[in-house]
Enzyme design. Sequence first.
Site, short mmCIF file in Angstrom:
data_model
loop_
_atom_site.label_atom_id
_atom_site.label_comp_id
_atom_site.label_asym_id
_atom_site.label_seq_id
_atom_site.Cartn_x
_atom_site.Cartn_y
_atom_site.Cartn_z
N CYS A 97 6.26 -0.48 7.24
CA CYS A 97 5.70 0.67 6.54
C CYS A 97 7.11 1.11 5.67
CB CYS A 97 5.53 1.86 7.51
SG CYS A 97 4.77 3.50 6.70
N LEU A 98 6.79 1.54 4.42
CA LEU A 98 7.85 1.97 3.40
C LEU A 98 8.51 3.33 4.04
CD1 LEU A 98 6.18 1.25 -0.12
CD2 LEU A 98 8.22 0.04 1.18
N GLN B 154 3.10 9.84 1.36
CA GLN B 154 4.27 9.18 1.63
C GLN B 154 5.13 9.58 0.17
OE1 GLN B 154 2.58 5.23 2.18
NE2 GLN B 154 4.56 5.10 3.15
N GLY C 26 0.82 -1.15 -0.02
CA GLY C 26 0.07 0.00 0.10
C GLY C 26 0.88 1.28 0.21
N HIS D 134 -4.27 1.08 7.32
CA HIS D 134 -2.71 1.37 7.45
C HIS D 134 -2.70 2.70 6.51
CE1 HIS D 134 1.80 0.91 7.62
NE2 HIS D 134 1.87 1.70 6.72
N GLU D 135 -3.30 2.87 5.40
CA GLU D 135 -3.14 3.94 4.52
C GLU D 135 -4.07 4.95 4.87
OE1 GLU D 135 -0.55 3.81 2.69
OE2 GLU D 135 -0.40 1.65 2.83
N HIS E 147 -2.28 6.97 7.32
CA HIS E 147 -1.49 7.90 6.69
C HIS E 147 -1.94 9.20 6.22
CE1 HIS E 147 2.56 5.95 6.21
NE2 HIS E 147 1.89 4.81 5.80
ZN ZN Z 1 2.95 2.97 5.61
#
Ligand code: ZN
Length: 160
Positions: A90-91, A53, A48, A132-133, A136
């Site tokens: 998480c990236l 991000q 995701g 999760h997204e 963000h």
């Molecule tokens: Zn993330």
Amino acid sequence: MSMAKLEILKLPDQALRKKAAYVDGVSDAERRILLDMAEAMYLNKGVGLAALQVGIDKQLAVIDVGEGLVKLINPAIIKREGSSVAEEGCLSVPGLQVRVRRANRIKVTFFNEKGEVSRLSADGLASRAIQHEIDHLSGRLIVDYLNPIRRLLACFCRRT
Ligand code: ZN
């Protein structure tokens, strides 16, 4: 060979902490960003990615947990059922896994790429990835779940 056009921001970049702007109208610009975000997600082997991000202040997210690409514009959770804890990465927070409690099943409203109001239901990993997204999009990151979990563990330790 293609290169990612979008660079993924990492903590402590404060751009990750914004509340992303509501998308008022879906245009070619948003459709282009969603494609570029999907490319960046796949290149970085994520499941995701949210627009904040990649430094874009819009309520846009892409998800693919192995069941196909889902593009979400202005997503909002309208129903939650059950909950469970699982580790997430998480990236934007490389190298860290955090145990996060999330709803098991969710119902989400969002705009699709045509700007139409849509709904989807999700469970399992898809449900977790969407939550999760959506976190963000309001500037919330997995590190924000660390302290409450640690307090909870400390509480259990005292009881036993
Ligand atoms: Zn993330």
